[in-house]
Scaffold this motif. Structure first.
Motif, PDB file in Angstrom:
ATOM      1  N   ALA A  22       0.816  -1.247   0.035  1.00 35.27           N
ATOM      2  CA  ALA A  22       0.029  -0.010   0.118  1.00 35.27           C
ATOM      3  C   ALA A  22       0.968   1.292  -0.012  1.00 35.27           C
ATOM      4  O   ALA A  22       0.514   2.344  -0.442  1.00 35.27           O
ATOM      5  N   GLY A  23       2.140   1.126   0.434  1.00 34.78           N
ATOM      6  CA  GLY A  23       2.793   2.255   0.430  1.00 34.78           C
ATOM      7  C   GLY A  23       3.596   2.816  -0.829  1.00 34.78           C
ATOM      8  O   GLY A  23       4.362   3.557  -0.774  1.00 34.78           O
ATOM      9  N   THR A  24       3.141   1.922  -1.935  1.00 31.94           N
ATOM     10  CA  THR A  24       3.923   2.377  -3.134  1.00 31.94           C
ATOM     11  C   THR A  24       2.580   2.185  -4.234  1.00 31.94           C
ATOM     12  O   THR A  24       1.803   1.377  -4.100  1.00 31.94           O
ATOM     13  N   HIS A  25       3.062   2.781  -5.269  1.00 31.23           N
ATOM     14  CA  HIS A  25       2.049   2.668  -6.426  1.00 31.23           C
ATOM     15  C   HIS A  25       2.458   1.491  -7.440  1.00 31.23           C
ATOM     16  O   HIS A  25       1.483   1.264  -8.228  1.00 31.23           O
ATOM     17  N   SER A 150       5.569  11.897  -5.292  1.00 33.22           N
ATOM     18  CA  SER A 150       4.932  10.565  -5.750  1.00 33.22           C
ATOM     19  C   SER A 150       3.803  10.512  -4.882  1.00 33.22           C
ATOM     20  O   SER A 150       2.963   9.509  -5.610  1.00 33.22           O
ATOM     21  N   ARG A 151       3.771  10.729  -3.819  1.00 39.01           N
ATOM     22  CA  ARG A 151       2.550  10.724  -2.786  1.00 39.01           C
ATOM     23  C   ARG A 151       2.769   9.173  -2.089  1.00 39.01           C
ATOM     24  O   ARG A 151       1.897   8.677  -1.426  1.00 39.01           O
ATOM     25  N   ASN A 152       3.749   8.373  -2.583  1.00 39.37           N
ATOM     26  CA  ASN A 152       4.059   7.201  -1.919  1.00 39.37           C
ATOM     27  C   ASN A 152       4.545   7.152  -0.547  1.00 39.37           C
ATOM     28  O   ASN A 152       5.610   7.958  -0.171  1.00 39.37           O
ATOM     29  N   MET A 153       3.525   6.673   0.449  1.00 39.92           N
ATOM     30  CA  MET A 153       4.064   6.717   1.767  1.00 39.92           C
ATOM     31  C   MET A 153       5.150   5.919   2.215  1.00 39.92           C
ATOM     32  O   MET A 153       6.042   6.218   3.138  1.00 39.92           O
TER      33      MET A 153
END
Length: 324
Positions: A22-25, A150-153
């Motif tokens: 979930a932390g990446t696209h 990127s919005r990636n957590m």
């Protein structure tokens, strides 16, 4: 390689799979725990004399509400899903450490460290131990909602752990022990955003980038860090991201960056950490079997973990760092 009869004392380890991406696209890291098991991680650790408990995989938690400012929340991909994972992993990490286990968190993307390291930090504070974190990674993971491109957590993990205010609502009802300045060291760094660099410098993070490794090698900076940690008597948490390695060696990762560590550089890091006797907990993250080539990356990660737990080329007593 042969296993040394003079290696480290047996450890009581627990493998805990964290099948999250979930932390990446880029999907696929959720398959990492299975790949590490298939590559023989538990068997190798047992051959080295360690007790191994496989606690299986955490089930995907329900998404959890997060009281972030609206502008920040909009810039965090899968925010509520990551929050659910963070809280669940935190609780398990804290329980395992308190039970005297050496937890090995099988990832999963690097956002899992928000839960694993925060849970270990909570235990260390309760036990009166200082925590040091070695982040072995091509990236600094020090972005915030305001700076992320990127919005990636998975790129915000260290910022959260260092106490970034905008991310604190991820753990609203659990005691958080933010990492102190100087508690974090990054090795293998070669990709960092402009604003992220400012965050790293402001927090006093020790960084050993690939240029430093090119100029000095691995041994000198590792020796300096280990001597400092031994002097302080820390609990060492190692967070091992497969993208620290050159992608020609380990292609199974969603965020490849050319110019990474060589096979021998990576093994030397692990061997020196083993010799230090400081390891207290471990993340293995960002393995994406969907992008791998016939298990190459998983096998290499398992070999590196074996070096971290005492597998050596020659049967020799470990070379200890300076005593204090």
């Amino acid at each position: 390689m042969t296993d040394s009869e003079n290696g480290p004392a047996p450890r009581r380890t627990t493998l805990l799979g964290i099948p999250m991406d979930a932390g990446t696209h880029v999907p696929g890291a959720r398959m990492g725990p299975d790949a590490l098991r298939i590559a023989g991680l538990a068997g190798l650790l047992r051959e080295l004399g360690h007790e191994v408990e496989d606690a299986g995989d955490l089930s995907a938690p329900s998404p959890q509400p997060v009281a972030l400012a609206a502008a920040d929340a909009a810039r965090c991909l899968n925010l509520e899903e990551v929050a659910g994972w963070t809280r669940d992993i935190h609780d398990h990490a804290h329980r395992l450490a308190a039970a005297g286990r050496l937890p090995i968190f099988l990832g999963g993307d690097h956002a899992l460290s928000m839960g694993s390291v925060s849970g270990i930090a909570r235990h260390c504070r309760e036990a009166g131990r200082e925590l040091a974190v070695l982040w072995i990674d091509a990236h600094a993971d020090f972005n915030t909602p305001a700076t992320t491109p990127s919005r990636n957590m998975h790129g915000m993990s260290l910022a959260f752990l260092a106490g970034e205010p905008s991310l604190q609502p991820l753990l609203p009802d659990r005691p958080l022990a933010p990492l102190t300045p100087g508690a974090v060291s990054i090795i293998g760094l070669r990709s960092i955003d402009t604003e992220e660099r400012r965050n790293v410098q402001a927090r006093g993070v020790r960084c050993i980038d690939m240029r430093a490794i090119d100029e000095e090698g691995v041994a000198a900076p590792m020796r300096a860090m280990i001597e400092d940690w031994q002097r302080r008597g820390v609990h060492l948490h190692v967070s091992l991201d497969v993208d620290m390695l050159d992608p020609s060696l380990a292609p199974g990762v969603g965020t490849t960056v050319p110019g990474g560590a060589t096979y021998r550089e990576a093994h030397l890091i692990m061997e020196m950490l083993c010799d230090s006797g400081l390891l207290g907990s471990l993340d293995i993250v960002e393995l994406n079997p969907f992008l791998d080539e016939r298990g190459r990356s998983a096998r290499l990660l398992v070999e590196l973990v074996a070096s971290l737990f005492g597998r050596t080329v020659l049967d020799r007593p470990p070379v200890r760092m300076r005593a204090f």
